[in-house]
Write a protein that holds these residues in place. Structure first.
Motif, mmCIF file in Angstrom:
data_model
loop_
_atom_site.group_PDB
_atom_site.id
_atom_site.type_symbol
_atom_site.label_atom_id
_atom_site.label_comp_id
_atom_site.label_asym_id
_atom_site.label_seq_id
_atom_site.Cartn_x
_atom_site.Cartn_y
_atom_site.Cartn_z
ATOM 1 N N HIS A 179 -8.181 7.435 -4.804
ATOM 2 C CA HIS A 179 -7.841 7.239 -3.262
ATOM 3 C C HIS A 179 -8.728 6.530 -2.595
ATOM 4 O O HIS A 179 -8.384 6.647 -1.293
ATOM 5 C CB HIS A 179 -7.469 8.746 -3.059
ATOM 6 C CG HIS A 179 -8.551 9.698 -3.073
ATOM 7 N ND1 HIS A 179 -9.181 10.126 -4.281
ATOM 8 C CD2 HIS A 179 -9.555 10.069 -2.171
ATOM 9 C CE1 HIS A 179 -10.194 10.904 -4.014
ATOM 10 N NE2 HIS A 179 -10.585 10.827 -2.714
ATOM 11 N N THR A 211 -3.498 0.865 -9.033
ATOM 12 C CA THR A 211 -3.029 1.718 -8.110
ATOM 13 C C THR A 211 -3.270 1.356 -6.865
ATOM 14 O O THR A 211 -4.248 0.772 -6.264
ATOM 15 C CB THR A 211 -3.970 3.046 -8.361
ATOM 16 O OG1 THR A 211 -3.973 3.411 -9.816
ATOM 17 C CG2 THR A 211 -3.754 4.206 -7.551
ATOM 18 N N GLN A 236 -1.563 2.666 -2.445
ATOM 19 C CA GLN A 236 -1.014 3.881 -1.778
ATOM 20 C C GLN A 236 -0.521 3.163 -0.249
ATOM 21 O O GLN A 236 -0.966 2.061 0.149
ATOM 22 C CB GLN A 236 -2.361 4.772 -1.129
ATOM 23 C CG GLN A 236 -3.663 4.205 -0.785
ATOM 24 C CD GLN A 236 -4.588 5.373 -0.479
ATOM 25 O OE1 GLN A 236 -4.316 6.324 -0.786
ATOM 26 N NE2 GLN A 236 -5.870 4.810 -0.465
ATOM 27 N N PHE A 238 0.166 10.218 2.964
ATOM 28 C CA PHE A 238 -0.077 8.868 2.146
ATOM 29 C C PHE A 238 0.823 9.187 0.991
ATOM 30 O O PHE A 238 0.805 10.410 0.226
ATOM 31 C CB PHE A 238 -1.464 8.722 1.726
ATOM 32 C CG PHE A 238 -2.129 7.788 2.978
ATOM 33 C CD1 PHE A 238 -2.067 6.478 2.882
ATOM 34 C CD2 PHE A 238 -2.877 8.620 4.134
ATOM 35 C CE1 PHE A 238 -2.912 5.796 3.964
ATOM 36 C CE2 PHE A 238 -3.533 7.946 5.146
ATOM 37 C CZ PHE A 238 -3.391 6.541 5.120
ATOM 38 N N GLN A 269 0.838 7.790 -3.204
ATOM 39 C CA GLN A 269 0.105 7.017 -3.947
ATOM 40 C C GLN A 269 0.857 6.757 -5.502
ATOM 41 O O GLN A 269 1.211 7.911 -6.070
ATOM 42 C CB GLN A 269 -1.260 7.679 -4.245
ATOM 43 C CG GLN A 269 -2.546 7.004 -4.991
ATOM 44 C CD GLN A 269 -3.380 7.772 -5.482
ATOM 45 O OE1 GLN A 269 -3.624 8.995 -5.461
ATOM 46 N NE2 GLN A 269 -4.854 6.867 -5.254
ATOM 47 N N LYS A 270 0.738 5.461 -5.948
ATOM 48 C CA LYS A 270 1.386 5.130 -7.180
ATOM 49 C C LYS A 270 0.637 4.201 -7.899
ATOM 50 O O LYS A 270 -0.153 3.692 -7.426
ATOM 51 C CB LYS A 270 2.848 4.751 -6.990
ATOM 52 C CG LYS A 270 3.720 5.754 -6.256
ATOM 53 C CD LYS A 270 5.175 5.178 -6.020
ATOM 54 C CE LYS A 270 6.254 6.282 -5.568
ATOM 55 N NZ LYS A 270 6.532 7.444 -6.277
#
Length: 726
Positions: A52, A83, A85, A102, A104-105
Motif C-alpha cells: 500500500h 498490485t 490502488q 482507497f 486495492q487489488k
C-alpha cells in the motif's frame, strides 16, 4: 503424453474486514486448480506486506501443482502479481464492500515456466493499468482477453531460447560488490538463506538474478516450490556425448545444472508471514526465500532450543542496509570460515566488480556506458560460468588424484606411467577455492548428484582445473583491497556531506542572528514610538509624564548632593585659620588670609560639577533644564550687578574717609618734631601705604564672598521655583 499447461489469471481483492481474498478467476480451469491444490495462501502471496506504500508493486512466488494422474508428477508453478490502488470516490460502480477511501487489488498471472516472466511482467503491468483506468471493476473484458492471449501463446509457443527475464546482473554486482561471490558460494552450500527488503520486486528479482548465475538452473526449477518435490533426480540422466561446438552439450557433459532445489530444499522469492512455519519446519534443511516483514529481522538471533541453531535462517541478507559489510550476516558460525574468500577469489571478483564500476551508467544500469561487451550482462554471466566450470574441473581433478594410485597415467603409456606437466598441483587448486568451502560443498545433495553424473567423465580434460585468477596474495591484491576499503568508507562523500551540513548550520545560525538583531531593533523602535506617543498624550492632557515627574524632583530630595555642594562652598570661604565675617555694614579681615576671589570661584564651579556628575543623565530633560538655567543665570547676573554697584560705592566712601584721616594725621605730625614719633618719613609712608592697601583687600574679599552667597541663593531659588511649579 503430458498435457499443455494453460496460464491462468486471477484477481485478488483486499477486503478491509477480512483481509486479502480471491475475488474471481477469469477461467474455470483456474478455479479447478485452486480447489485441487489448496492454494489458500495465494491471496497473501499476491498482496505483499507494504504494497500500500507504493502506487504499483510486483510480487513473484511459487505454487505446487499436483499431477492429474498417477503418471504425472507434481511440479512447480510460478506466479506474478501486479498490485495497484485507486481512490474510492473515482469508481463509477461502487459496491457495498467499499468502506475506505482507497481500493486495492492485484491481478495475478500463473505460468509453468519462469522464462515467461520477463515479457509477462511488462504485459501484466499494462493490463492492470488499463483495467484500473476504466474506473469500473465490473467490466472484466480486458482481463478475459488477456487470459485468451496467454492460452494461445502456451499452445503455439516453442522452447524459450532466452530465459533471462530482465534480471540485471550489473545491479547485483554493483550493489553487493565482492559479497555477490559470497552469496553465490552460499547458494552452492544449500543453506537457509533469507533475504529481506521493503521493496518486494527488488527483493524477488535479486534472488532470481542469483539463481540465474548457475547455468541452465532457471530451466530446471520444477522442484523448487516445495521441499517434498524431487522429480528432477528421477528423470535426470548422464550425458554420454559431447559436442564441444555446442554450449548446451558442454554444460550437460560437465554435470550442469547443479540441482539446488528438491528434496528438503525449496525456493520462495516472496514468503508471507502466514508461511513462517514452513521456514522453521524440520524438513526445510535448505531454502532461498525473501520477506518484506520486519518480524524476521527482530527474531533473527533467536536460537532453536532443540538444535541450538538459529530458528529461521543461517544467512540473512538485508538489502535495505546501506553498509556493504552489514548487508550479509552469517548467523551460523560454521559457515564463516567456509564463506570467506581466498586471495584468488577476491582477485577475481574485484576485477569483475571494477569492470562494472568503470562502465556504470546510473541512467541505464543494465547497459555499460561503452555499449560494448566488457561489463555487460553477458560478460558477467559468462564470467560466473567460467568460475563454476573451473570449480567443477578442479574438484574432479582433486578427486581423480585421491582415488587413483597412479593419477599421471596417460592413455597408451607404459605401465610405469608418464607424468603430464600440463596440470597443476591439486593442493594449490584446492587452496585457491578455499578448502573449507570445498569440504562443506562435498556434503551437499547437489554435489552428490553432480558427482554421480560425472564421476567417470574426467571433466578436467575438457576444462583446465585451475582457478580463473590462480595465485597467492601479491602486492597488487593488497593495493586493490586497500583501495576498495577506502572506497567503501566514502570519505569524499562524507566530507562533502560534512561541508553541506556545516554550511547549512552556518546559514541557519546567520539567519537566526539576523532575525534576533532585527527583532531587537524592532523592539527598540516600538519602545521609542510608545514613549513619544505617551509624551504627546500627556502634553495634550496637560499632565506631566513619568519621565518629566522624575526630572522635576527638587534639589532637597537629594541631600547628599546638597551637602556636598554646601561643604564645597564652605571650604572656599575658609582656609587654615583665616575667617571672613560678612555683615550688612562692616567686614573684618585677618591679614593672614590667603583666599582670593579666584579660589572662591573655583570652589563654586567644583560644587556645580560635583552636583551635575551625581545626577543621572537618563532623568534630565534637556529642554526644561536649559530654560531653567537661562532664568537662573539672568537672576544671578542681576543680583551680582547690584552687589557690584554697592561694593563700588562703599569702596569710594572708604577711600575718601581714609584720605581724610591721613590728612588729619599729617597735619597733626607736622606740629610735632620733624621726626614725629622718632620714625623716618619713609617708614610712615610705608605704613600709610599698607593702611591704604588693607581696605582694598577687604573690599575684594567682601565682593568674592558676596558672589558666593549670590550663587547659592540663585540655586536655592531655582529649587523653590521647581517646587512651586509642581
Amino acid at each position: 503424453m503430458t498435457s499443455v499447461f494453460v496460464p491462468q489469471v486471477v484477481v485478488i481483492d483486499f477486503n478491509h474486514h477480512r483481509g486479502p481474498e480471491v475475488e474471481f478467476w477469469t477461467d474455470t480451469a483456474g478455479e479447478e486448480l485452486y480447489a485441487k491444490n489448496d492454494w489458500s495462501h495465494i491471496a497473501f502471496l499476491a498482496l505483499p506486506d507494504g504494497a500500500h506504500a507504493s502506487s504499483e508493486e510486483f510480487s513473484y512466488f511459487t505454487l505446487v501443482s499436483k499431477g492429474s494422474t498417477s503418471d504425472e508428477l507434481d511440479t512447480s508453478l510460478f506466479g506474478l502479481s501486479c498490485t495497484r490502488q485507486i481512490r474510492a470516490d473515482k469508481l463509477k460502480n461502487k459496491t457495498a464492500e467499499v468502506t475506505r477511501s482507497f481500493v486495492q487489488k492485484a491481478v495475478v498471472a500463473i505460468v509453468n515456466k519462469p522464462g515467461a516472466l520477463g515479457q509477462l511482467r511488462e504485459r501484466l503491468a499494462a493490463i492492470t493499468t488499463a483495467w484500473f483506468a476504466q474506473e469500473d471493476f465490473t467490466n472484466t473484458e480486458i482481463l478475459k482477453e488477456f487470459q485468451a492471449s496467454l492460452e494461445h501463446e502456451a499452445r503455439t509457443r516453442t522452447n524459450e531460447s532466452h530465459v533471462q527475464f530482465g534480471l540485471s546482473l550489473r545491479e547485483l554486482v554493483y550493489d553487493l560488490r565482492y559479497q555477490s561471490l559470497v552469496l553465490f558460494k552460499c547458494l552452492l552450500l544449500q543453506k537457509r538463506a533469507l533475504f529481506f527488503g521493503t521493496r518486494c520486486e527488488r527483493l524477488c528479482m535479486t534472488q532470481f538474478a542469483l539463481v540465474s548465475l548457475i547455468p541452465h538452473l532457471l530451466e530446471s526449477l520444477q522442484d523448487c516450490a516445495s521441499s517434498e518435490l524431487n522429480s528432477y533426480v528421477k528423470t535426470v540422466s548422464r550425458a554420454t556425448n559431447l559436442r564441444t561446438s555446442e554450449r548446451g552439450s558442454l554444460l550437460a557433459y560437465m554435470g550442469l545444472p547443479l540441482q539446488l532445489f528438491g528434496e528438503n530444499s525449496f525456493f520462495s522469492p516472496y514468503t508471507p508471514l502466514q508461511q513462517i512455519d514452513v521456514l522453521s519446519s524440520s524438513t526445510s534443511h535448505s531454502y532461498l526465500a525473501g520477506s518484506t516483514n520486519t518480524l524476521f529481522l527482530s527474531q533473527r538471533d533467536l536460537p532453536e532450543p532443540a538444535t541450538n541453531s538459529h530458528r529461521y535462517c543461517d544467512v540473512l541478507v538485508n538489502l535495505d542496509e546501506p553498509s556493504l559489510s552489514a548487508k550479509i550476516t552469517v548467523l551460523d558460525p560454521s559457515l564463516r570460515t567456509a564463506l570467506s574468500l581466498s586471495a584468488a577469489d577476491r582477485r577475481w571478483i574485484d576485477h569483475l566488480t571494477q569492470t562494472v564500476l568503470d562502465t556504470w551508467n546510473p541512467a541505464d544500469p543494465s547497459r555499460p556506458t561503452t555499449h560494448g561487451y566488457t561489463g555487460s550482462e553477458d560478460a558477467i554471466r559468462l564470467s560466473f560460468e567460467e568460475y563454476i566450470l573451473s570449480l567443477l574441473s578442479s574438484t574432479a581433478y582433486k578427486n581423480h588424484f585421491d582415488n587413483n594410485p597412479n593419477p599421471y597415467l596417460v592413455s597408451g603409456a607404459s605401465s610405469e606411467g608418464v607424468r603430464d606437466e600440463r596440470y597443476p598441483d591439486p593442493l594449490e587448486t584446492v587452496n585457491d577455492f578455499n578448502p573449507e568451502f570445498l569440504k562443506l560443498w562435498r556434503q551437499t545433495p547437489n554435489y552428490k548428484l553432480w558427482h554421480s553424473l560425472t564421476s567417470d567423465a574426467n571433466v578436467f580434460d575438457i576444462v583446465e582445473p585451475r582457478h580463473p585468477t590462480a595465485g597467492g596474495l601479491n602486492i597488487e591484491d593488497v593495493q586493490r583491497r586497500v583501495g576498495a576499503a577506502m572506497a567503501e568508507l566514502n570519505i569524499d562523500e562524507r566530507v562533502r556531506q560534512g561541508r553541506e551540513t556545516a554550511g547549512r548550520a552556518l546559514e541557519v545560525g546567520r539567519e537566526r542572528v539576523g532575525a534576533g538583531v532585527a527583532r531587537f531593533w524592532k523592539e527598540v523602535e516600538g519602545f521609542k514610538e510608545r514613549r513619544d506617543q505617551s509624551r504627546v498624550r500627556h502634553r495634550a492632557d496637560g499632565t506631566p509624564s513619568d519621565k518629566e515627574k522624575e526630572n522635576m524632583q527638587p534639589a532637597t530630595s537629594h541631600p547628599d548632593v546638597f551637602d556636598a555642594s554646601r561643604k564645597s562652598n564652605e571650604s572656599t570661604t575658609s582656609t587654615g585659620a583665616a575667617t571672613v565675617a560678612v555683615t550688612n555694614d562692616t567686614a573684618t579681615v585677618n591679614p593672614s588670609t590667603t583666599t582670593t576671589a579666584a579660589g572662591a570661584g573655583g570652589g563654586w564651579a567644583a560644587a556645580l560639577r560635583s552636583r551635575a556628575g551625581q545626577v543621572q543623565r537618563s532623568n534630565v530633560d534637556t529642554t526644561q533644564m536649559q530654560a531653567t538655567a537661562r532664568e537662573n543665570a539672568a537672576k544671578a547676573g542681576a543680583y551680582l550687578s547690584s552687589w557690584g554697584s554697592w561694593a563700588k560705592e562703599k569702596s569710594r566712601e572708604w577711600n575718601e574717609s581714609r584720605q581724610q584721616q591721613q590728612q588729619q594725621q599729617g597735619a597733626a605730625r607736622s606740629l610735632d618734631s620733624p621726626g614725629g614719633n622718632g620714625e623716618p618719613r619713609e617708614v610712615q609712608s610705608t605704613v600709610a601705604g599698607d593702611a591704604d592697601a588693607a581696605p582694598k583687600v577687604g573690599v575684594q574679599r567682601q565682593v568674592s564672598v558676596g558672589a558666593v552667597a549670590a550663587a547659592r541663593s540663585a540655586m536655592m531659588g531655582a529649587g523653590r521655583n521647581e517646587d512651586e511649579k509642581k
